[in-house]
Design a protein around this motif. Structure first.
Motif, PDB file in Angstrom:
ATOM      1  N   LYS A  23     -64.522  -0.138  98.643  1.00  0.00           N
ATOM      2  CA  LYS A  23     -65.361   1.019  98.327  1.00  0.00           C
ATOM      3  C   LYS A  23     -65.402   1.346  96.845  1.00  0.00           C
ATOM      4  O   LYS A  23     -66.346   1.980  96.373  1.00  0.00           O
ATOM      5  CB  LYS A  23     -64.845   2.257  99.073  1.00  0.00           C
ATOM      6  N   THR A  45     -70.877   4.362  98.785  1.00  0.00           N
ATOM      7  CA  THR A  45     -70.992   5.088 100.051  1.00  0.00           C
ATOM      8  C   THR A  45     -71.516   4.156 101.137  1.00  0.00           C
ATOM      9  O   THR A  45     -71.972   3.045 100.860  1.00  0.00           O
ATOM     10  CB  THR A  45     -71.944   6.286  99.908  1.00  0.00           C
ATOM     11  N   ILE A 143     -62.972  10.366  96.670  1.00  0.00           N
ATOM     12  CA  ILE A 143     -64.289  10.883  97.094  1.00  0.00           C
ATOM     13  C   ILE A 143     -64.275  12.404  97.081  1.00  0.00           C
ATOM     14  O   ILE A 143     -65.220  13.050  96.600  1.00  0.00           O
ATOM     15  CB  ILE A 143     -64.650  10.344  98.493  1.00  0.00           C
TER      16      ILE A 143
END
Length: 467
Positions: A23, A45, A143
């Motif tokens: 990610k 994302t 995040i």
């Protein structure tokens, strides 16, 4: 080692840490020309978009890692980071052939707090924490950090909204828990780390998230468990609160006793802050601690909670408190004082001395020496309240004392009415005429009606005088 090599080792260490993350991608060039920022990390994302977080990487040669690692940052740079919406700050300690990465999530609110704390100094040391393996938890943390930065940028120069204001105005409170699979998972992850919380001051269609406070909170739900808390089959409390995170189990008893279990190390930490605003709660808490410390355990329902042996000094302290305050409770119960009204929070040596005096007079029937002449009806002040006593001077110059209301059953007073007629009334009537009657805490209210009923045989119009 020159600065270019130190920078290269530091940047490579950080990029290596993120190399296996699906990610997170890093773009941190070496020998960069930016005076403040080194580069960015990009979070991908599920929809294929990217979140960008500015980064700064520093390398530092050291012989040993400090017990509490930190790194000095100039206030000018802190202000630049705040204006730009936050920064992910990395410091790599280089010890011989080891590279040990640390980091700090510096969101706008956090930067504002450190700038204020610097108080005009050129720089301030920022605490660091070890950079762990880049797993799902770390990805979720970054995040959440990204969204914290976005929410806080517009409010970083504003006065913080307090939690008290938020609750008073009824604003909904929100926070982010990323990657929770369900509500139970979200509650477990909630207590894993400190999180910023926000008040939604907008409406359903146009939410406006305002940061609450100037630092993150550690959140954990604590539902009440209706199970008795006991020691040696004696129940001290009828319920307790219990919270869980992925790493901890926390038990709170009567808002004063907290035991935290680390699920990884299997170690427990105890904290106790006695409630002093109500003497009845205080003495029950002290009795619980003394019994639990002596036994080395307590029970939550049928579950036995054991802990390490308490030091002799702590046990002696609890024992001394228990002995003294048990005597105080005995004497106050004897003179009909409601213990819930007795706030001992601000009691100092003077109040403690008066309580000892009260115990000597009433519990021990001792005569005591007094510096000043006492009247037969005397007042002993205890904080915001007073105790009304009967005093009697002995031949040796000392005084005996007893509860003033111990004579209430046998004594009446004669009070003249407006027409100069003598009226027989209970002794309570004389007390209620006193200017300090509202402060007297040892009035035996349970006997008042009975005494006025007796006095009614002498005074048929007693209701007039009672009212």
């Amino acid at each position: 080692m020159d600065s270019d090599k130190i920078e290269l080792l530091a940047v490579n260490c950080i990029t290596d840490k993120f190399a296996y993350s699906d990610k997170i991608k890093t773009y941190i060039p070496t020998n960069d020309k930016e005076p403040v920022w080194d580069g960015n990390i990009y979070i991908c994302t599920t929809k294929g978009n990217y979140y960008r977080i500015p980064t700064q990487v520093k390398g530092k040669l050291c012989k040993d890692i400090p017990a509490k690692p930190s790194y000095p940052i100039s206030v000018v740079n802190l202000k630049n980071y705040k204006r730009d919406g936050g920064v992910l700050y990395f410091v790599v300690f280089i010890k011989d052939n080891e590279r040990l990465p640390y980091y700090a999530n510096l969101s706008p609110i956090e930067l504002k707090r450190f700038i204020k704390k610097a108080n005009g100094q050129f720089s301030i040391s920022i605490p660091l924490k070890p950079l762990p393996q880049i797993n799902c938890d770390m990805e979720s943390e970054l995040i959440e950090f990204y969204f914290d930065c976005k929410r806080q940028t517009s409010f970083s120069d504003s006065e913080a909204l307090t939690l008290e204001e938020t609750l008073k105005k009824g604003y909904p409170i929100t926070y982010r828990v990323h990657d929770a699979t369900n509500q139970v998972d979200a509650l477990l992850k909630l207590g894993d780390r400190y999180r910023y919380i926000y008040a939604n001051i907008g409406n359903g269609k146009n939410p406006i998230y305002v940061p609450i406070g100037d630092q993150p909170f550690k959140l954990m739900p604590f539902p009440t468990v209706d199970n008795p808390v006991s020691v040696n089959e004696h129940t001290f409390f009828s319920s307790y609160q219990e919270g869980h995170s992925s790493y901890e189990r926390v038990i709170i008893i009567d808002e004063f006793f907290r035991i935290t279990y680390d699920k990884v190390t299997q170690k427990a930490q105890l904290e106790a802050t006695l409630n002093t605003s109500s003497l009845s709660r205080y003495i029950n808490q002290v009795q619980f601690l003394y019994n639990a410390f002596n036994a080395g355990y307590f029970n939550l329902g049928t579950e036995r909670i054991e802990f390490n042996e308490v030091s002799k000094d702590d046990l002696d302290d609890i024992k001394n408190r228990l002995v003294f305050w048990t005597r105080v409770v005995d004497v106050l119960n004897l003179i009909h004082v409601n213990l819930d009204l007795v706030d001992i929070t601000n009691y100092g040596d003077e109040e403690i001395g008066r309580l000892k005096l009260l115990c000597s007079l009433i519990l021990d029937n001792q005569s005591v020496k007094q510096d000043k002449e006492l009247s037969p009806v005397s007042v002993l002040e205890l904080g915001d309240f007073s105790v009304l006593l009967l005093s009697e001077k002995q031949k040796n110059g000392k005084y005996t004392g007893k509860d003033f209301f111990s004579i209430a059953n046998s004594k009446c007073v004669y009070i003249k009415d407006d027409n100069e007629h003598s009226v027989v009334l209970p002794i309570y009537s004389a007390v209620f005429y006193r200017e300090d009657a509202h402060k007297l805490i040892n009035i035996d209210y349970d006997r008042i009606l009975e005494q006025y009923e007796k006095a009614s045989t002498y005074c048929h119009d007693i209701s007039i005088y009672v009212n």
